[in-house]
Design an enzyme around this catalytic site. Structure first.
Site, PDB file in Angstrom:
ATOM      1  N   ARG A   1       0.865  -1.188   0.000  1.00  0.00           N
ATOM      2  CA  ARG A   1       0.000   0.000   0.000  1.00  0.00           C
ATOM      3  C   ARG A   1       0.898   1.234   0.000  1.00  0.00           C
ATOM      4  O   ARG A   1       1.277   1.758   1.040  1.00  0.00           O
ATOM      5  CB  ARG A   1      -0.904  -0.026   1.239  1.00  0.00           C
ATOM      6  CG  ARG A   1      -1.785   1.174   1.397  1.00  0.00           C
ATOM      7  CD  ARG A   1      -2.858   1.290   0.360  1.00  0.00           C
ATOM      8  NE  ARG A   1      -3.783   0.182   0.417  1.00  0.00           N
ATOM      9  CZ  ARG A   1      -4.560  -0.191  -0.628  1.00  0.00           C
ATOM     10  NH1 ARG A   1      -4.506   0.461  -1.776  1.00  0.00           N
ATOM     11  NH2 ARG A   1      -5.366  -1.215  -0.521  1.00  0.00           N
TER      12      ARG A   1
ATOM     13  N   GLN B   1      -8.458  -7.938  -8.356  1.00  0.00           N
ATOM     14  CA  GLN B   1      -8.286  -6.535  -8.751  1.00  0.00           C
ATOM     15  C   GLN B   1      -6.802  -6.241  -9.014  1.00  0.00           C
ATOM     16  O   GLN B   1      -5.934  -6.599  -8.232  1.00  0.00           O
ATOM     17  CB  GLN B   1      -8.824  -5.675  -7.596  1.00  0.00           C
ATOM     18  CG  GLN B   1      -8.278  -4.284  -7.511  1.00  0.00           C
ATOM     19  CD  GLN B   1      -9.376  -3.247  -7.370  1.00  0.00           C
ATOM     20  OE1 GLN B   1     -10.454  -3.377  -7.941  1.00  0.00           O
ATOM     21  NE2 GLN B   1      -9.105  -2.217  -6.612  1.00  0.00           N
TER      22      GLN B   1
ATOM     23  N   ARG C   1       1.694  -7.359  -9.097  1.00  0.00           N
ATOM     24  CA  ARG C   1       2.002  -6.787  -7.779  1.00  0.00           C
ATOM     25  C   ARG C   1       1.946  -7.842  -6.678  1.00  0.00           C
ATOM     26  O   ARG C   1       2.308  -7.553  -5.544  1.00  0.00           O
ATOM     27  CB  ARG C   1       1.069  -5.610  -7.460  1.00  0.00           C
ATOM     28  CG  ARG C   1      -0.402  -5.991  -7.300  1.00  0.00           C
ATOM     29  CD  ARG C   1      -1.260  -4.801  -6.894  1.00  0.00           C
ATOM     30  NE  ARG C   1      -2.633  -5.189  -6.612  1.00  0.00           N
ATOM     31  CZ  ARG C   1      -3.520  -4.428  -5.987  1.00  0.00           C
ATOM     32  NH1 ARG C   1      -3.174  -3.228  -5.581  1.00  0.00           N
ATOM     33  NH2 ARG C   1      -4.749  -4.849  -5.768  1.00  0.00           N
TER      34      ARG C   1
ATOM     35  N   HIS D   1       1.012   2.380 -10.584  1.00  0.00           N
ATOM     36  CA  HIS D   1       0.085   2.892  -9.564  1.00  0.00           C
ATOM     37  C   HIS D   1       0.859   3.784  -8.583  1.00  0.00           C
ATOM     38  O   HIS D   1       1.039   3.441  -7.406  1.00  0.00           O
ATOM     39  CB  HIS D   1      -0.534   1.695  -8.832  1.00  0.00           C
ATOM     40  CG  HIS D   1      -1.794   2.002  -8.098  1.00  0.00           C
ATOM     41  ND1 HIS D   1      -1.885   2.974  -7.134  1.00  0.00           N
ATOM     42  CD2 HIS D   1      -3.029   1.442  -8.185  1.00  0.00           C
ATOM     43  CE1 HIS D   1      -3.126   3.000  -6.657  1.00  0.00           C
ATOM     44  NE2 HIS D   1      -3.837   2.075  -7.282  1.00  0.00           N
TER      45      HIS D   1
ATOM     46  N   ASP E   1     -11.816   9.188  -7.823  1.00  0.00           N
ATOM     47  CA  ASP E   1     -11.366   7.966  -8.509  1.00  0.00           C
ATOM     48  C   ASP E   1     -11.774   8.082  -9.983  1.00  0.00           C
ATOM     49  O   ASP E   1     -12.861   7.664 -10.361  1.00  0.00           O
ATOM     50  CB  ASP E   1     -12.016   6.740  -7.841  1.00  0.00           C
ATOM     51  CG  ASP E   1     -11.406   5.430  -8.320  1.00  0.00           C
ATOM     52  OD1 ASP E   1     -10.557   5.464  -9.234  1.00  0.00           O
ATOM     53  OD2 ASP E   1     -11.782   4.363  -7.776  1.00  0.00           O
TER      54      ASP E   1
ATOM     55  N   GLU F   1      -1.658   7.865 -11.752  1.00  0.00           N
ATOM     56  CA  GLU F   1      -1.274   6.542 -12.239  1.00  0.00           C
ATOM     57  C   GLU F   1      -1.343   6.478 -13.761  1.00  0.00           C
ATOM     58  O   GLU F   1      -2.427   6.318 -14.323  1.00  0.00           O
ATOM     59  CB  GLU F   1      -2.236   5.504 -11.642  1.00  0.00           C
ATOM     60  CG  GLU F   1      -2.453   5.660 -10.152  1.00  0.00           C
ATOM     61  CD  GLU F   1      -3.716   4.947  -9.660  1.00  0.00           C
ATOM     62  OE1 GLU F   1      -4.172   3.984 -10.289  1.00  0.00           O
ATOM     63  OE2 GLU F   1      -4.258   5.369  -8.634  1.00  0.00           O
TER      64      GLU F   1
HETATM   65  O1  LIG Z   1      -6.965  -1.278  -3.012  1.00  0.00           O
HETATM   66  P1  LIG Z   1      -6.273  -1.468  -4.330  1.00  0.00           P
HETATM   67  O2  LIG Z   1      -6.625  -2.753  -5.005  1.00  0.00           O
HETATM   68  O3  LIG Z   1      -4.783  -1.267  -4.211  1.00  0.00           O
HETATM   69  O4  LIG Z   1      -6.811  -0.312  -5.278  1.00  0.00           O
HETATM   70  C1  LIG Z   1      -6.697   1.007  -4.917  1.00  0.00           C
HETATM   71  C2  LIG Z   1      -7.352   1.906  -5.965  1.00  0.00           C
HETATM   72  O5  LIG Z   1      -6.595   1.833  -7.147  1.00  0.00           O
HETATM   73  C3  LIG Z   1      -6.999   2.787  -8.138  1.00  0.00           C
HETATM   74  O6  LIG Z   1      -6.164   2.658  -9.233  1.00  0.00           O
HETATM   75  C4  LIG Z   1      -8.419   2.500  -8.549  1.00  0.00           C
HETATM   76  O7  LIG Z   1      -8.839   3.461  -9.502  1.00  0.00           O
HETATM   77  C5  LIG Z   1      -9.339   2.508  -7.330  1.00  0.00           C
HETATM   78  O8  LIG Z   1     -10.646   2.148  -7.723  1.00  0.00           O
HETATM   79  C6  LIG Z   1      -8.807   1.571  -6.261  1.00  0.00           C
HETATM   80  O9  LIG Z   1      -9.598   1.703  -5.103  1.00  0.00           O
END
Ligand SMILES: O=P(O)(O)OC[C@H]1O[C@@H](O)[C@H](O)[C@@H](O)[C@@H]1O
EC number: 5.1.3.15
Length: 297
Positions: free
Chosen positions: A57, A81, A86, A159, A203, A264
């Protein structure tokens, strides 16, 4: 020493300035610290997991082969997701240049997270190149379709979590006039605001952002970060704000959203399709520049 490798990570330091360095975790090939003259440039949650138990994170997680959660593609929809890059441990390929100091990491199905390659059984080779300039950081990606028969369909995105002083005193420039998709409103529209400012959860995905545009993060009139892109037409702008931060166990401190903004660059609005044996390249350059407000053409 310019490059220091441990089991967990690689630290690259400027030979001419030991206060400028970048640290890359092998898990996710995630850059999680970039210091310029001792000053940290990236945001990292104090609760970020650096032990390979979940994606980091903060820093610069790599998103491949899918951005967000896909619901339509037969194989991509099975992945979590943001895909599998990663959450896989990459191979450190070593130093490839001494000036500027440059290192590479590689990922292929044989070493990627087996739980995830089982769900998305494609052939690929990713090479990440990290180049530490005197006052810049370049991260470049090459994606190769190593299959001899199948096409490779994917998204890519860096990201990037930038560290800032205060989200409410921050604006992001040079996205005015661009079409965007708001992931919260589930609507597309043209952003007519001269700059992006932040007062709530944000977002959005800006589409087809002219490659000539340098996206700048400006704190009370002063440029703090400049982002240049190659072959990355889309730009996601994300800040979780109060409620969303509360819901993320690895997001700490809970007021951390005030000190971060994710800008990003990626190719996420549609998929890249690579024929067997073909390669695709892109990069982002994080640097410092004069404040340059670019007119809308
Ligand atoms: O919690 P994650 O999977 O790292 O994603 C964080 C964010 O990443 C961003 O790139 C997305 O647009 C968001 O929708 C998302 O909440």
């Amino acid at each position: 020493m310019v490059v220091k490798e441990t089991d967990r990570e690689v630290v690259l330091t400027r030979p001419d300035d030991e206060t400028t360095s970048v640290t890359i975790l092998k898990y996710g090939a995630t850059v999680y610290s970039w210091k310029l003259k001792s000053e940290e440039q990236l945001w990292l949650s104090t609760a970020a997991k650096l032990d390979g138990s979940k994606p980091v994170r903060g820093g610069i997680p790599l998103v491949f082969p899918v951005f967000g959660k896909n619901t339509t593609d037969e194989y991509l929809s099975k992945l979590p997701q943001h895909g599998l890059a990663r959450n896989s441990t990459w191979e450190f390929l070593g130093q490839t240049k001494s000036d500027p100091p440059t290192v590479q990491f590689g990922l292929k199905p044989e070493i990627a997270n087996p739980e995830l390659t089982k769900l998305w059984p494609m052939d690929f080779l990713l090479i990440l190149t990290v180049e530490l300039g005197a006052d810049s950081l370049k991260t470049a990606i090459e994606v190769e379709n190593t299959s001899t028969s199948k096409e490779l369909k994917f998204n890519w995105l860096f990201h990037t979590y930038f560290r800032i002083e205060d989200i409410e005193g921050t604006m992001v420039s040079n996205l005015a006039g661009m079409k965007l998709y708001d992931q919260l409103l589930k609507e597309s529209y043209v952003d007519k605001h001269p700059v992006v400012t932040f007062h709530q959860e944000t977002d959005v995905i800006y589409q087809n952002v002219n490659p000539e545009r340098a996206i700048q993060i400006v704190d009370k009139g002063v440029q703090v970060h400049t982002l240049k892109r190659y072959n990355l037409p889309d730009t996601v702008v994300w800040n979780p704000w109060v409620e969303k931060s509360q819901g993320m166990a690895d997001f700490e401190p809970k007021t951390g959203y005030e000190q971060m903004i994710c800008i990003e660059p990626g190719h996420v609005h549609d998929f890249i399709t690579l024929a067997p044996g073909k390669k695709w390249n892109a990069h982002q350059l994080l640097c410092k520049d004069e404040l340059n407000y670019q007119a809308i053409q």
